[in-house]
Design a protein around this motif. Structure first.
Motif, mmCIF file in Angstrom:
data_model
loop_
_atom_site.group_PDB
_atom_site.id
_atom_site.type_symbol
_atom_site.label_atom_id
_atom_site.label_comp_id
_atom_site.label_asym_id
_atom_site.label_seq_id
_atom_site.Cartn_x
_atom_site.Cartn_y
_atom_site.Cartn_z
ATOM 1 N N ILE A 1 -7.111 1.252 -0.524
ATOM 2 C CA ILE A 1 -6.580 0.535 0.633
ATOM 3 C C ILE A 1 -7.536 -0.568 1.064
ATOM 4 O O ILE A 1 -7.124 -1.708 1.337
ATOM 5 C CB ILE A 1 -6.325 1.517 1.796
ATOM 6 N N VAL A 2 -8.828 -0.268 1.116
ATOM 7 C CA VAL A 2 -9.823 -1.277 1.506
ATOM 8 C C VAL A 2 -9.823 -2.431 0.507
ATOM 9 O O VAL A 2 -9.900 -3.607 0.880
ATOM 10 C CB VAL A 2 -11.219 -0.636 1.605
ATOM 11 N N GLY B 1 -8.868 -6.308 1.263
ATOM 12 C CA GLY B 1 -9.800 -7.388 0.946
ATOM 13 C C GLY B 1 -9.150 -8.471 0.107
ATOM 14 O O GLY B 1 -9.346 -9.670 0.356
ATOM 15 N N ILE B 2 -8.354 -8.037 -0.889
ATOM 16 C CA ILE B 2 -7.660 -9.015 -1.738
ATOM 17 C C ILE B 2 -6.677 -9.847 -0.921
ATOM 18 O O ILE B 2 -6.622 -11.082 -1.027
ATOM 19 C CB ILE B 2 -6.938 -8.296 -2.893
ATOM 20 N N VAL B 3 -5.893 -9.170 -0.071
ATOM 21 C CA VAL B 3 -4.902 -9.876 0.761
ATOM 22 C C VAL B 3 -5.595 -10.858 1.704
ATOM 23 O O VAL B 3 -5.159 -12.001 1.872
ATOM 24 C CB VAL B 3 -4.049 -8.864 1.550
ATOM 25 N N SER B 4 -6.690 -10.408 2.317
ATOM 26 C CA SER B 4 -7.417 -11.285 3.243
ATOM 27 C C SER B 4 -7.967 -12.506 2.525
ATOM 28 O O SER B 4 -7.889 -13.639 3.030
ATOM 29 C CB SER B 4 -8.555 -10.511 3.908
ATOM 30 N N ALA B 5 -8.528 -12.283 1.322
ATOM 31 C CA ALA B 5 -9.081 -13.406 0.563
ATOM 32 C C ALA B 5 -7.988 -14.403 0.184
ATOM 33 O O ALA B 5 -8.156 -15.626 0.324
ATOM 34 C CB ALA B 5 -9.787 -12.894 -0.686
ATOM 35 N N LEU B 6 -6.848 -13.873 -0.296
ATOM 36 C CA LEU B 6 -5.740 -14.761 -0.648
ATOM 37 C C LEU B 6 -5.224 -15.514 0.572
ATOM 38 O O LEU B 6 -4.920 -16.709 0.497
ATOM 39 C CB LEU B 6 -4.611 -13.952 -1.289
ATOM 40 N N ILE C 1 0.839 -1.206 0.000
ATOM 41 C CA ILE C 1 0.000 0.000 0.000
ATOM 42 C C ILE C 1 0.870 1.251 0.000
ATOM 43 O O ILE C 1 0.612 2.226 -0.732
ATOM 44 C CB ILE C 1 -0.947 -0.019 1.213
ATOM 45 N N TYR C 2 1.920 1.233 0.808
ATOM 46 C CA TYR C 2 2.800 2.400 0.881
ATOM 47 C C TYR C 2 3.473 2.655 -0.465
ATOM 48 O O TYR C 2 3.512 3.803 -0.946
ATOM 49 C CB TYR C 2 3.851 2.177 1.974
ATOM 50 N N GLN D 1 -6.223 11.370 -1.590
ATOM 51 C CA GLN D 1 -7.545 11.569 -2.130
ATOM 52 C C GLN D 1 -8.497 10.497 -1.581
ATOM 53 O O GLN D 1 -8.064 9.438 -1.121
ATOM 54 C CB GLN D 1 -7.502 11.478 -3.668
ATOM 55 N N PRO D 2 -9.817 10.759 -1.635
ATOM 56 C CA PRO D 2 -10.787 9.757 -1.125
ATOM 57 C C PRO D 2 -10.652 8.409 -1.803
ATOM 58 O O PRO D 2 -10.872 7.367 -1.170
ATOM 59 C CB PRO D 2 -12.134 10.412 -1.428
#
Length: 433
Positions: A174-175, A179-184, A136-137, A167-168
């Motif tokens: 990030i979300v 989500g992708i990392v959690s799913a993997l 993310i960074y 920006q928004p």
């Protein structure tokens, strides 16, 4: 420190470790080849590319070193390769993220489950969190290309000065990444946890089948069946020794004492017999009811100081002593009757789903008759056995018996077995006739 981080409550067996080490070695070798070819190409481009060429050469050599870490264990090997991967990414993004190599940070950590297994979820969770944060960074801070005259550190310093104003849509990004990392992560964990369970179940089933085949068959025969399961196993042994034994009075004992006492008696006696047979390096063939059959001379690899017929005679005396000890306080009285003969036999495996190793021939029939025409508490041997063991035993001639198909035979009662031939009686086994 690594041992405290890694969850080793379910240690990986040696077979799994070897397979996973091979996977890591293949990955490291492919990476080293890629960096090696890149370095070679860059060396050809001229002096301006020499620095990058040497860096890539060093990264390739560092990846190759992964293959030398087997003696330190799987955890150290994977940890080293993981550190190498982070160093590669650090070098790669030093010129910008245009190569998109930082995407490895998303898919790399879940792959650790395939290297280490679900038992190491704590360590992999830590690596996954660090990798996601770094991805993310890099995505939000590092530009596609580092402008001329600047370094990655200038870019990072500038981001601190700007206060990480985003920006928004960055929040949505990030979300999405989380989500992708959690799913993997959870998909890989679940898949490898299931694989570990299935492999454990298969290994237990394999261990049971290995134990059964080694119980049912001699080890040398079991190895031949496992190597060639469809091949017929049959052999002729020209000089085998066969022992038959039978519990005299067993039927009366079974009728008087019931099922539990009967099974307990047979279990105690035959378990003791099994240990004796192993100690004398002979082969148990089978049990039929209260009969117990042993063979010697079937395995040419067994090299003992005493001939198999002498060891068989000593076994017979120990078997009778065992029955006397086990049945000392039982009623009705139970004793053992033993017969031994030697000669040529045919040995082989019959049966498909329930393979059974057995021996056949006239030698087996005569050995059985030596037992059935004997007396409780005594060992009757044929003249062929007596001639071979004469230097080791004391015998007593008995009356001639007639065996169907073989005529008259002069058997002997076995009285005593000496550990050494001729006159040495320093250690002996005795039957009281």
């Amino acid at each position: 420190m690594l041992k405290h981080i890694v969850d080793s409550e379910n240690p990986i067996d040696d077979g799994k470790i070897r397979r996973k080490m091979q996977v890591v070695n293949v990955a490291a070798f492919i990476a080293s080849l890629g960096f090696g070819f890149t370095a070679f190409y860059q060396f050809q481009l001229g002096p301006d590319w020499r620095y990058l060429a040497w860096v890539n050469f060093g990264l390739g050599f560092a990846a190759l070193l992964t293959m030398t870490l087997d003696r330190f264990g799987l955890e150290v090997k994977v940890a080293y390769f993981t550190v190498w991967l982070f160093l590669f990414l650090a070098h790669d993004i030093s010129v910008g993220k245009n190569g998109e190599d930082h995407l490895v940070l998303l898919v790399g950590p879940p792959l650790l489950f395939y290297f280490l297994g679900a038992a190491y979820w704590r360590w992999i969770t830590l690596i996954t969190i660090l990798s996601a944060a770094l991805f993310i960074y890099i995505s939000l801070v590092v530009p596609l290309h580092i402008p001329p005259g600047e370094t990655i550190w200038d870019i990072i310093a500038q981001s601190y000065q700007d206060g990480f104003v985003r920006q928004p849509q960055d929040v949505i990004f990030i979300v999405l990444i989380l989500g992708i990392v959690s799913a993997l992560f959870f998909t890989s964990y679940s898949a490898n946890a299931a694989i570990d369970r299935y492999e454990d179940a298969l290994e237990k089933e394999f261990a049971v089948s290995e134990r059964l085949i080694n119980v049912l068959l001699p080890s040398r025969i079991a190895k031949r069946i496992k190597a060639h399961p469809d091949r017929l196993i049959a052999e002729r042994i020209d000089d085998a020794t066969i022992l038959f034994s039978d519990l005299s009075g067993f039927s009366e004992f079974a009728a008087a004492n019931g099922a539990r006492a009967t099974v307990k008696l047979l279990g105690s006696v035959f378990s003791a017999f099994d240990e004796l047979v192993l100690s004398y390096k002979l082969e148990k063939i089978k049990t039929i009811g209260d009969s117990y059959m042993v063979a010697g001379g079937l395995d040419p690899s067994v090299k003992e100081r005493q001939p198999d017929s002498v060891r068989m005679a000593a076994l017979a005396i120990d078997m009778i002593a065992t029955v006397e000890r086990v049945t000392d306080n039982l009623h009705p009285k139970v004793s053992l009757r033993v017969g031994i003969h030697k000669g040529p036999v045919i040995a082989g495996v019959i049966g498909g789903d329930k393979p059974f190793f057995d021996v056949w021939g006239d030698t087996v029939n005569i050995a059985s008759r030596m037992e059935s025409t004997g007396e409780p508490g005594r060992v009757q041997i044929s003249p062929e056995v007596r001639d071979e063991v004469a230097e080791y035993v004391d015998c007593e001639r008995r009356e001639v018996i007639n065996i169907k198909g073989n005529g008259e035979i002069q058997p002997y009662w076995l009285l005593k077995v000496h550990d050494k031939p001729a006159t040495s009686h320093s250690s002996e086994r005795l039957i009281k006739g």
